[in-house]
Design an enzyme around this catalytic site. Structure first.
Site, PDB file in Angstrom:
ATOM      1  N   ARG A 124     118.936  43.356  53.109  1.00 49.98           N
ATOM      2  CA  ARG A 124     118.571  44.765  53.179  1.00 49.98           C
ATOM      3  C   ARG A 124     117.063  44.849  53.395  1.00 49.98           C
ATOM      4  NH1 ARG A 124     116.829  48.783  48.503  1.00 49.98           N
ATOM      5  NH2 ARG A 124     116.814  50.718  49.675  1.00 49.98           N
ATOM      6  N   ARG A 146     110.299  61.112  41.284  1.00 52.55           N
ATOM      7  CA  ARG A 146     109.523  61.517  42.448  1.00 52.55           C
ATOM      8  C   ARG A 146     109.519  63.035  42.607  1.00 52.55           C
ATOM      9  NH1 ARG A 146     112.794  57.255  45.824  1.00 52.55           N
ATOM     10  NH2 ARG A 146     111.626  55.326  45.437  1.00 52.55           N
ATOM     11  N   GLU A 197     126.873  50.088  50.028  1.00 61.68           N
ATOM     12  CA  GLU A 197     125.923  49.567  51.005  1.00 61.68           C
ATOM     13  C   GLU A 197     126.104  48.072  51.229  1.00 61.68           C
ATOM     14  OE1 GLU A 197     121.875  51.889  50.302  1.00 61.68           O
ATOM     15  OE2 GLU A 197     123.043  51.712  48.458  1.00 61.68           O
TER      16      GLU A 197
END
Length: 419
Positions: free
Chosen positions: A107, A257, A403
């Site tokens: 990845r 965030r 994923e």
């Protein structure tokens, strides 16, 4: 080729190395759909090396009995971490020989504008990824170190780079450009790149195959809402817009965030606090979002517990969180013209019904979305299914993302491994 063929999937962070090893059944090359191919892959172990660079790094691996084995020892760099992982596979008897590993899928967070698909990880890919280190200093060097460590340990095994940004390369310039002096794009490649592309791609494929009988011309909004969070607008299998930007700081409010804020907050806060740009930027990334607003935690479960106890800041945090996601869904609905399905995925939207409920309540009047409360409560912890009511104007589904599975399949495809 024997049924001992195995594919290693690697996810290198700045101070960690996650891995998953798949066994590949014969006949996978003849399968057509993602679902069929996925049934031919069996995850036989996974684990992580944490706190790389420290004397008390932690190595965890699942043994053949499915039990977690953990060791604490010095691991000073990612090369040592790779050696630790490979020796762990042998020591635990998960593989009898490293020759069983036929491919390594890496990845890679940032592929810039170079890569619109996964590619063989070779010297050319290495050089391009190295040039992107300024865009992703936390991960890019770790990706390159792991690539070279596996190359040395398994010199005859092909490696593949699978990019978080590749799926978003179908965006048009009007979507990915920023209204800055054009020379900043030309000289410094400042533009929107997005993230979580492998997850968004996986979700779009699963939706098409399982819910729309392979129909190509469907419009989707995929919501990868975890500690890091992003949404994508997908038209006929291609991303036309995504919420993260030059970095993963942009878009919706996240665990720590800020998401989108007025850029003027940076110089203003520097002036008010006396802190440097780097210090404020660190706060934007690590001390904001749910953590910053609630004052409790970046973990949605902790914030949810406080919400049910009547904590006002926890309530505000959840309302802000849902509001920002709803704003993006509205915006993407406008860009797509119509939406066939909205997909909820990743840690928060797979497992926390309250956050889904709060989000879609805000879209009931405008988009006619109705959520079945019983289905919403039931569909969590790995369960997949439709959570909207039959009369909802847009279908809403929870689809757990995978994923690693897509990385493994891309590794087989790019290396042309026929089994």
């Amino acid at each position: 080729m024997s049924n001992e063929t195995k594919i290693m999937c690697i996810n290198a962070g700045s101070s960690s190395l996650k891995f998953k090893l798949y066994s590949v059944e014969e006949g996978i090359s003849k399968k057509k759909t993602l679902f069929e191919k996925g049934n031919c892959l069996k995850a036989i172990t996974n684990g992580i090396v944490e706190r790389i660079g420290h004397e008390d790094a932690i190595f965890s691996i699942k043994n053949k009995k499915g039990e977690k084995v953990t060791v604490t020892q010095p691991v000073m760099n990612h090369k040592e971490a790779v050696d630790l992982v490979l020796n762990g596979l042998l020591n635990e008897g998960i593989v009898s020989s490293l020759d069983e590993i036929k491919g390594v899928g890496n990845r890679v967070v940032q592929g810039g504008s170079y890569f619109s698909d996964s590619v063989i990880f070779d010297e050319d890919a290495e050089r391009k990824i190295a040039s992107l280190i300024p865009l992703d200093p936390l991960h890019a060097e770790a990706h390159l170190t792991c690539y070279n460590a596996f190359k040395k340990a398994l010199p005859n095994v092909g490696e593949v780079a699978v990019f978080d940004t590749a799926f978003h390369q179908t965006m048009e310039a009007k979507e990915y450009m920023y209204a800055l002096p054009y020379e900043y794009y030309e000289k410094y490649k400042v533009r929107k790149y997005g993230a979580h592309g492998t997850s968004h791609k996986y979700l779009s494929i699963v939706a098409k195959e399982k819910y729309f009988a392979g129909e190509e011309n469907i419009n989707l909004i995929t919501c990868h809402i975890g500690s890091g969070a992003s949404l994508s607008a997908i038209k006929a299998g291609k991303c036309i817009s995504t919420s993260m930007g030059l970095t993963p700081l942009a878009g919706v409010m996240m665990g720590t965030r800020t998401g989108d804020i007025d850029p003027s907050c940076m110089p203003y806060l520097c002036s008010c606090t006396g802190k440097s740009v780097d210090e404020i930027y660190d706060i934007f990334n690590k001390n904001s979002g749910l953590l910053g607003i609630s004052g409790i935690s970046n973990d949605t479960r902790d914030v949810e517990d406080a919400y049910y106890k009547g904590d006002k800041r926890a309530t505000l945090a959840i309302e802000m969180y849902a509001n920002k996601i709803a704003e993006y869904i509205m915006m993407y609905y406008g860009k797509l013209g119509h939406v066939d399905m909205i997909i909820c995925s990743a840690g928060v939207f797979e497992n926390a019904p309250i956050y889904r409920e709060k989000t879609f309540e805000l879209l009931n009047e405008s988009l006619g979305i109705k959520i079945d409360k019983e289905k919403n409560e039931y569909t969590r912890l790995g369960k997949e299914g439709i959570i909207s009511t039959p009369d909802s104007k847009i279908k809403v589904a929870v689809i757990p993302t995978d994923e690693e599975l897509l990385i493994a399949l891309d590794t087989l495809r790019i290396l042309n491994i026929n089994i």
